[in-house]
Write an enzyme that holds these catalytic residues in place. Sequence first.
Site, PDB file in Angstrom:
ATOM      1  N   ASN A 218      82.959 -32.948 -30.768  1.00 47.56           N
ATOM      2  CA  ASN A 218      81.633 -32.750 -30.183  1.00 47.56           C
ATOM      3  C   ASN A 218      81.223 -31.293 -30.355  1.00 47.56           C
ATOM      4  O   ASN A 218      81.945 -30.509 -30.969  1.00 47.56           O
ATOM      5  CB  ASN A 218      81.632 -33.171 -28.710  1.00 47.56           C
ATOM      6  CG  ASN A 218      82.688 -32.443 -27.915  1.00 47.56           C
ATOM      7  OD1 ASN A 218      82.637 -31.218 -27.743  1.00 47.56           O
ATOM      8  ND2 ASN A 218      83.687 -33.181 -27.430  1.00 47.56           N
ATOM      9  N   ASP A 287      86.021 -39.416 -25.121  1.00 44.01           N
ATOM     10  CA  ASP A 287      86.223 -40.658 -24.367  1.00 44.01           C
ATOM     11  C   ASP A 287      86.868 -41.736 -25.237  1.00 44.01           C
ATOM     12  O   ASP A 287      87.497 -42.665 -24.721  1.00 44.01           O
ATOM     13  CB  ASP A 287      84.887 -41.180 -23.835  1.00 44.01           C
ATOM     14  CG  ASP A 287      84.289 -40.264 -22.784  1.00 44.01           C
ATOM     15  OD1 ASP A 287      85.074 -39.686 -21.995  1.00 44.01           O
ATOM     16  OD2 ASP A 287      83.062 -40.097 -22.754  1.00 44.01           O
ATOM     17  N   LYS A 297      93.669 -39.840 -47.123  1.00 37.40           N
ATOM     18  CA  LYS A 297      92.229 -39.629 -47.038  1.00 37.40           C
ATOM     19  C   LYS A 297      91.485 -40.939 -47.286  1.00 37.40           C
ATOM     20  O   LYS A 297      91.798 -41.681 -48.234  1.00 37.40           O
ATOM     21  CB  LYS A 297      91.791 -38.590 -48.076  1.00 37.40           C
ATOM     22  CG  LYS A 297      90.296 -38.337 -48.093  1.00 37.40           C
ATOM     23  CD  LYS A 297      89.909 -37.343 -49.181  1.00 37.40           C
ATOM     24  CE  LYS A 297      88.390 -37.204 -49.255  1.00 37.40           C
ATOM     25  NZ  LYS A 297      87.988 -36.277 -50.340  1.00 37.40           N
ATOM     26  N   PHE A 332      82.963 -31.491 -14.725  1.00 37.45           N
ATOM     27  CA  PHE A 332      81.655 -31.145 -15.286  1.00 37.45           C
ATOM     28  C   PHE A 332      80.973 -32.419 -15.785  1.00 37.45           C
ATOM     29  O   PHE A 332      81.645 -33.366 -16.211  1.00 37.45           O
ATOM     30  CB  PHE A 332      81.803 -30.159 -16.439  1.00 37.45           C
ATOM     31  CG  PHE A 332      81.760 -28.715 -16.009  1.00 37.45           C
ATOM     32  CD1 PHE A 332      80.717 -27.890 -16.378  1.00 37.45           C
ATOM     33  CD2 PHE A 332      82.776 -28.191 -15.224  1.00 37.45           C
ATOM     34  CE1 PHE A 332      80.674 -26.568 -15.974  1.00 37.45           C
ATOM     35  CE2 PHE A 332      82.747 -26.871 -14.814  1.00 37.45           C
ATOM     36  CZ  PHE A 332      81.683 -26.043 -15.197  1.00 37.45           C
ATOM     37  N   LYS A 346      79.428 -40.112 -10.768  1.00 41.77           N
ATOM     38  CA  LYS A 346      80.697 -39.632 -11.326  1.00 41.77           C
ATOM     39  C   LYS A 346      81.555 -38.996 -10.238  1.00 41.77           C
ATOM     40  O   LYS A 346      82.770 -39.195 -10.193  1.00 41.77           O
ATOM     41  CB  LYS A 346      80.417 -38.616 -12.440  1.00 41.77           C
ATOM     42  CG  LYS A 346      81.644 -38.132 -13.187  1.00 41.77           C
ATOM     43  CD  LYS A 346      81.242 -37.245 -14.360  1.00 41.77           C
ATOM     44  CE  LYS A 346      82.445 -36.819 -15.176  1.00 41.77           C
ATOM     45  NZ  LYS A 346      82.057 -35.983 -16.350  1.00 41.77           N
ATOM     46  N   LYS A 350      85.190 -40.685  -9.630  1.00 40.01           N
ATOM     47  CA  LYS A 350      86.384 -39.911  -9.991  1.00 40.01           C
ATOM     48  C   LYS A 350      87.138 -39.400  -8.759  1.00 40.01           C
ATOM     49  O   LYS A 350      88.233 -38.856  -8.891  1.00 40.01           O
ATOM     50  CB  LYS A 350      85.991 -38.711 -10.856  1.00 40.01           C
ATOM     51  CG  LYS A 350      85.110 -39.043 -12.047  1.00 40.01           C
ATOM     52  CD  LYS A 350      85.809 -39.831 -13.113  1.00 40.01           C
ATOM     53  CE  LYS A 350      84.885 -40.007 -14.323  1.00 40.01           C
ATOM     54  NZ  LYS A 350      85.493 -40.778 -15.408  1.00 40.01           N
TER      55      LYS A 350
END
Length: 422
Positions: A218, A287, A297, A332, A346, A350
């Site tokens: 990301n 995730d 490859k 976060f 969340k 959590k």
Amino acid sequence: MLRGKKVVLGVTGSIAAYKMANVASMLVKQHCDVHVVLTRNGAEFITPVTFETLTKNPCLTDTFDRKDPSVIHHLALGQSADLMLVAPASADILGKIAHGIADDLLSSTVVAATCPVIFAPAMNTYMYKNPIVQDNIRRLKSFGYGFVEPAVGHLACDAVGVGKLPGEEILVEAIVRKLRDKEALPENTLKQDLSGRRILVTAGPTRESIDPVRFITNHSTGKMGYAVAKRAMERGAEVTLVTGPVDLEAPEGAVCIRVATAREMYRAVMDRADEQDIIIKAAAVADYRPKQVNAEKTKKQEGSLVIELERTRDILAELGERKRQDQCICGFSMETEHVLEHSRAKLKKKQVDMIAANSLRESGAGFGTDTNHLVLITAEGEEDLGMKSKEDCADGLLDALGRIWEEKQKKQEKQEKQEGLL
């Protein structure tokens, strides 16, 4: 912070002299009046022009200024300054001052100084450990001189051990702390409210391999997590930084654990979670990961390519499930829509103490920026920190977590007292 303060930097002959340019720059940015005394050997490693450009003051190398013979610098500097830092402090300068020898501008300035003087030794490991050098250091300490202890690391001479000049931030911190003690500077100049706290911070992205060439990741740069780790260190905490692959230097003094995948980050965090007081999960952990990682490859072929993904373990959720009553967990939440709604869900799912939420859609609050806009969400409510630098956001986050942690300690103490009465 340091407006109106005058600091003299004494720079001796050591390869570590290059760090002092950044120290001078950091002090100037805090509006400090910086003057540099450079020994002749020091000038072999860094030029006077460098310091003059940064400080806008003459870099002094001679006892007498030939342009103005009436100015006796070795008296004027040390008696008008608020503080003097000698860094890198060679074995030579330590020996001279320990025995009152003043045969050049720097040693004369130190001997004549009426302001506090701090030494930051830097030299070869065996030189530093030499009993004569150690005796000189003890002698100087007995006279009231301050010291910034050398770091352990790889030295320019290829030796590995004690003798490395600490990082620039550590040196600036030592200056600010001494000035605060001496002049009662505002507390927020250098908070030490997290002293003794053990804080684990995660930062950066993870990488999940598709094959030996490609991976899924990301856009996280790690800036927010690193800012949190840095400010926690500066405020006195014992910091462990678990970081994905980023192009950032870890705060000096932090225990830095470098990982690449979500599995590696899970293991690094869980292995250390029980010993932490506060855990701050700022990393952008994948995730999902490819279910099958090709050994070779992946070759281009006709048509579409489908990569089957599987879930990674949810680090934050497991931390929430197993947290101690006296432990504080913060996650976060970066969202693209319904930021507060999704982040509050969340928090509950959590089972953590706080979620720091921000929106990728808001300019200045996304990946790779130097600013952020955090909303701190707890069971009791929300605190909007506004758009700030990531270091200021880190301070606001640590302030809030510090309050939560203190409340937990009070509740635990009260519970233990009640159990004791029963």
